[in-house]
Design a protein around this motif. Structure first.
Motif, short mmCIF file in Angstrom:
data_model
loop_
_atom_site.label_atom_id
_atom_site.label_comp_id
_atom_site.label_asym_id
_atom_site.label_seq_id
_atom_site.Cartn_x
_atom_site.Cartn_y
_atom_site.Cartn_z
N ILE A 1 10.92 60.91 38.58
CA ILE A 1 9.95 59.80 38.51
C ILE A 1 10.62 58.49 38.91
O ILE A 1 10.08 57.71 39.71
CB ILE A 1 9.32 59.71 37.11
N LEU A 2 11.80 58.21 38.36
CA LEU A 2 12.49 56.96 38.69
C LEU A 2 12.89 56.93 40.16
O LEU A 2 12.81 55.88 40.81
CB LEU A 2 13.72 56.77 37.79
N ALA A 3 13.29 58.07 40.69
CA ALA A 3 13.63 58.13 42.12
C ALA A 3 12.39 57.83 42.96
O ALA A 3 12.47 57.13 43.97
CB ALA A 3 14.22 59.50 42.47
N ARG A 4 11.23 58.33 42.52
CA ARG A 4 9.98 58.04 43.24
C ARG A 4 9.67 56.55 43.21
O ARG A 4 9.21 55.98 44.20
CB ARG A 4 8.82 58.82 42.62
N ILE A 5 9.91 55.92 42.06
CA ILE A 5 9.70 54.47 41.96
C ILE A 5 10.56 53.75 42.99
O ILE A 5 10.14 52.77 43.60
CB ILE A 5 10.00 53.96 40.53
N GLU A 6 11.75 54.27 43.22
CA GLU A 6 12.68 53.67 44.18
C GLU A 6 12.39 54.06 45.63
O GLU A 6 13.10 53.65 46.54
CB GLU A 6 14.12 54.06 43.83
N GLY A 7 11.39 54.89 45.83
CA GLY A 7 11.02 55.28 47.20
C GLY A 7 11.82 56.44 47.75
O GLY A 7 11.80 56.70 48.96
N VAL A 8 12.52 57.16 46.89
CA VAL A 8 13.30 58.32 47.32
C VAL A 8 12.36 59.49 47.59
O VAL A 8 11.43 59.73 46.83
CB VAL A 8 14.33 58.70 46.23
N ASP A 9 12.60 60.20 48.68
CA ASP A 9 11.85 61.43 48.97
C ASP A 9 12.35 62.48 47.99
O ASP A 9 13.51 62.89 48.03
CB ASP A 9 12.10 61.87 50.41
N THR A 10 11.48 62.89 47.07
CA THR A 10 11.91 63.80 46.02
C THR A 10 11.56 65.26 46.30
O THR A 10 11.63 66.09 45.41
CB THR A 10 11.30 63.38 44.66
N SER A 11 11.21 65.56 47.54
CA SER A 11 10.95 66.96 47.86
C SER A 11 12.28 67.68 48.01
O SER A 11 13.30 67.06 48.31
CB SER A 11 10.13 67.07 49.15
N GLY A 12 12.27 68.96 47.80
CA GLY A 12 13.50 69.75 47.96
C GLY A 12 13.62 70.81 46.90
O GLY A 12 12.77 70.98 46.05
N THR A 13 14.73 71.53 46.97
CA THR A 13 14.98 72.62 46.04
C THR A 13 16.36 72.45 45.44
O THR A 13 17.30 72.15 46.18
CB THR A 13 14.92 73.97 46.78
N PRO A 14 16.53 72.64 44.16
CA PRO A 14 15.46 72.73 43.19
C PRO A 14 14.66 71.43 43.13
O PRO A 14 15.11 70.39 43.63
CB PRO A 14 16.17 73.01 41.86
#
Length: 191
Positions: A71-84
């Protein structure tokens, strides 16, 4: 001389107004009367949290460390897709001193959540106001782990963590409803 006639501009057809935004959440387990309704609406509207499937939010389910870092990475605009699924958030949090990256699938406690948010504020260079004693009114303040005292003090002082029945329950798992409400309050701090 005769003035040059002005050619009239062809009027533009007005755009059809968009439909008003649906003010209701579509989760069958989050009613408008719920204390966490506004928080859930906010985090889902911002794309910070999603439902858990089958038209449910699961407000009483526990939240994991990986979820918070994602969630915090999303706030920072990080692409959080991936595995795991938590890898991008984990990598971002470790690189920025917000978490050591361990136990990503473990439930997060309320004091761990406050600590991670506190470290995020430090990372962002934001003002850490309200560091006077905010914990004395809670009967379980002595249960807060030593590493989390400053963070819990800050979180209570900022109104992020409010406690219930005169207790903070620092070692209790943070539910999805609690996280949604705390994140809503947290995101509103910067405004």
């Amino acid at each position: 001389k005769q003035p040059t006639p002005v050619t009239p501009v062809t009027p533009v057809t007005p755009a059809k107004p968009s439909a008003p935004a649906d003010d209701d959440l579509s989760f069958s387990d989050v009613s408008k009367d719920s204390w966490y309704y506004d928080g859930v609406k906010f985090v889902c509207g911002k794309g910070l949290m999603n439902g858990t499937g089958a038209n449910r939010f699961s407000p009483n389910a526990n939240t994991t460390r990986g979820m918070i870092l994602t969630i915090l990475a999303r706030i920072e605009g990080v692409d959080t897709s991936g595995t795991p699924w938590y890898a991008a958030g984990q990598k971002w949090a470790m690189a920025n001193g917000i978490s050591d990256g361990t136990n990503m699938e473990a439930n997060i406690t309320r004091e761990q959540l406050a600590t991670i948010l506190f470290r995020y504020v430090v990372y962002k260079g934001l003002d850490l106001v309200t560091l006077e004693d905010n914990l004395s009114r809670f009967s379980d303040r002595n249960e807060i782990s030593s590493y989390a005292v400053s963070a819990m003090n800050w979180a209570v002082g900022q109104g992020l963590v409010k406690g219930s029945g005169g207790k903070l329950n620092p070692k209790g798992n943070a539910t999805r409803a609690q996280v949604a409400a705390i994140l809503h309050r947290f995101c509103e701090l910067g405004k």
